[in-house]
Design a protein around this motif. Structure first.
Motif, PDB file in Angstrom:
ATOM      1  N   GLY A  37     -17.729   3.659   3.295  1.00 31.37           N
ATOM      2  CA  GLY A  37     -16.600   2.852   3.818  1.00 31.37           C
ATOM      3  C   GLY A  37     -16.150   2.877   5.336  1.00 31.37           C
ATOM      4  N   LYS A  38     -16.300   3.944   5.793  1.00 38.61           N
ATOM      5  CA  LYS A  38     -15.901   4.024   7.251  1.00 38.61           C
ATOM      6  C   LYS A  38     -17.094   2.893   8.098  1.00 38.61           C
ATOM      7  N   GLN A  91      -3.774   2.126   9.036  1.00 45.29           N
ATOM      8  CA  GLN A  91      -3.439   2.736   7.718  1.00 45.29           C
ATOM      9  C   GLN A  91      -3.676   1.665   6.623  1.00 45.29           C
ATOM     10  N   ALA A 135      -7.457   1.864   5.745  1.00 46.16           N
ATOM     11  CA  ALA A 135      -7.774   3.019   5.053  1.00 46.16           C
ATOM     12  C   ALA A 135      -7.415   2.747   3.495  1.00 46.16           C
ATOM     13  N   ALA A 136      -6.171   2.203   3.327  1.00 42.82           N
ATOM     14  CA  ALA A 136      -5.685   1.771   1.934  1.00 42.82           C
ATOM     15  C   ALA A 136      -6.708   0.773   1.245  1.00 42.82           C
ATOM     16  N   LEU A 156      -9.866   0.122   1.854  1.00 50.15           N
ATOM     17  CA  LEU A 156     -10.723   0.677   1.561  1.00 50.15           C
ATOM     18  C   LEU A 156     -11.077   1.504   0.164  1.00 50.15           C
ATOM     19  N   LYS A 157      -9.897   2.059   0.035  1.00 52.73           N
ATOM     20  CA  LYS A 157      -9.526   2.774  -1.342  1.00 52.73           C
ATOM     21  C   LYS A 157      -9.632   1.747  -2.568  1.00 52.73           C
ATOM     22  N   THR A 158      -9.136   0.587  -2.423  1.00 54.76           N
ATOM     23  CA  THR A 158      -8.928  -0.288  -3.481  1.00 54.76           C
ATOM     24  C   THR A 158      -9.868  -1.265  -3.474  1.00 54.76           C
ATOM     25  N   ASP A 159     -10.520  -1.719  -2.415  1.00 57.40           N
ATOM     26  CA  ASP A 159     -11.449  -2.878  -2.561  1.00 57.40           C
ATOM     27  C   ASP A 159     -12.980  -2.777  -1.856  1.00 57.40           C
ATOM     28  N   TRP A 160     -13.035  -1.637  -1.605  1.00 58.65           N
ATOM     29  CA  TRP A 160     -14.534  -1.371  -1.032  1.00 58.65           C
ATOM     30  C   TRP A 160     -15.510  -0.955  -2.234  1.00 58.65           C
ATOM     31  N   ASP A 161     -16.392  -1.813  -2.591  1.00 57.84           N
ATOM     32  CA  ASP A 161     -17.407  -1.453  -3.749  1.00 57.84           C
ATOM     33  C   ASP A 161     -18.870  -1.794  -3.283  1.00 57.84           C
ATOM     34  N   PHE A 194       0.794  -1.234  -0.118  1.00 58.78           N
ATOM     35  CA  PHE A 194       0.034   0.025   0.107  1.00 58.78           C
ATOM     36  C   PHE A 194       0.891   1.396  -0.106  1.00 58.78           C
TER      37      PHE A 194
END
Length: 362
Positions: A180-181, A163, A166-167, A169-174, A152
């Motif tokens: 995402g939080k 960390q 958070a990373a 969530l940017k790549t795998d939350w759909d 990441f």
């Protein structure tokens, strides 16, 4: 499905009746808890009145139900005495409240009451959570995260798990329409009958949310596609050593029926440790890339084969209070003798906790 969960999955899907069950080791996750942060509904804080991360009333009920299925499988058929004999049952728990409360509720369902109808709850052993390296994951070390930092592009040596979340969530939350939080909140609150989440939240939690949570927990554990030898040993090395020691003791039993070792050992822990143990013993695929349910249990049954007097280990999964006991097929086309299981898991076993090392920031 009921009929007492098909008689506790036909007595825990046990092996051929002529093989003697020597001992049962249970690695089990705590019951339904409140989310660690955030709330999924306006009513959530009232329902989870004990606060974030604490066991809910629904969790206590579900843990008790899970215990009743283990009672049917191992106690009602007199494998273990329901009066509670201290030499037969050993219970150890992470010192976190939700684990200790789960251990008490689970074991409350196993034994007869006293003559005055008071519950019999066995001793529950534990270490202070800051010093418990067997059942309490320790994720605050600065070393052991090199693969995660590289994956990441993290540069801050502190609080890598946060960390990484958070990373990820940017790549795998759909999940569309779900912040995402709230990934922990919607998954944690989904099983609670008193929570009525909006449809988008509920639909996300049922599948995508649980699969996202699996990716994160697998990463923390150092298991599966995020395998890291140091992290997985920190999270489950001492417990692996304990289980192997227990299998060896049962294997050496000279009496028939075996009366030399505890019939049941129960280890209450967390999802991180459970996934690490599943990886170490080669049964991680049974979770199907979905985070372990609350009260999910890996059950290690040690049998003595009466034909050749050899001993072997059968591993079952009971993924929460509702599903059946499910064979993990750890013995399918494999040697599952105590010696073979020990040989495969031994590289991950440790006898002392691994100290943290300080890492200088870049």
């Amino acid at each position: 499905m009921s009929f007492r969960l098909i008689l506790a999955s036909l007595a825990a899907a046990s092996a051929a009746s002529k093989d003697e069950l020597l001992s049962v080791n249970i690695v089990i996750r705590h019951g339904d808890r409140a989310p660690s942060f955030g709330w999924a509904t306006d009513d959530s804080e009232d329902v989870f009145f004990r606060g974030h991360d604490e066991l809910s009333d629904s969790g206590i009920d579900h843990v008790y139900e899970q215990g009743s299925h283990f009672r049917i499988a191992y106690f009602d058929n007199e494998i273990v005495d329901r009066r509670f004999l201290p030499h037969e049952v050993y219970v150890r728990s992470s010192a976190v409240n939700r684990c200790l409360m789960s251990a008490a509720s689970f074991t409350r369902s196993l034994f007869y009451n006293t003559s005055k109808k008071n519950p019999v709850i066995p001793p529950i052993y534990s270490n202070d959570k800051d010093n418990d390296y067997m059942l309490q994951p320790h994720l605050d070390c600065q070393d052991g995260w090199e693969d995660v930092k590289s994956k990441f592009n993290l540069t801050d040596p502190d609080d890598v798990p946060l960390q990484a979340a958070a990373a990820l969530l940017k790549t795998d939350w759909d999940c569309q329409y779900v912040p995402g939080k709230l990934f922990d909140a919607i998954v944690a609150e989904l099983p609670n009958e008193l929570i009525h989440m909006r449809t988008a939240y509920k639909d996300c939690a049922k599948v995508k949310g649980k699969k996202f949570m699996y990716k994160y927990i697998e990463l923390l554990a150092g298991a599966g596609s995020n395998f890291n030898e140091l992290r997985i040993k920190r999270n489950a090395g001492l417990l692996t050593n304990e289980l192997l020691k227990n299998f060896a003791e049962a294997d050496k039993c000279t009496t028939a029926p075996c009366s030399e070792v505890p019939k049941m050992r129960i280890y209450y822990t967390h999802d991180v440790t459970e996934l690490a143990i599943a990886h170490i013993f080669g049964v991680l695929p049974v979770f199907n890339y979905t985070t372990p349910a609350f009260s999910s249990a890996l059950v290690f049954e040690t049998y003595r084969n009466t034909t050749n007097q050899g001993s072997y280990v059968q591993i079952l999964l009971k993924n929460g209070e509702k599903p059946l006991f499910e064979p993990t097929n750890n013995c399918y086309k494999k040697d599952c003798s105590v010696a073979a299981v020990t040989k495969a898991a031994k590289p991950f076993a440790i006898t002392e906790s691994i100290p943290c090392k300080k890492v200088q920031p870049n």
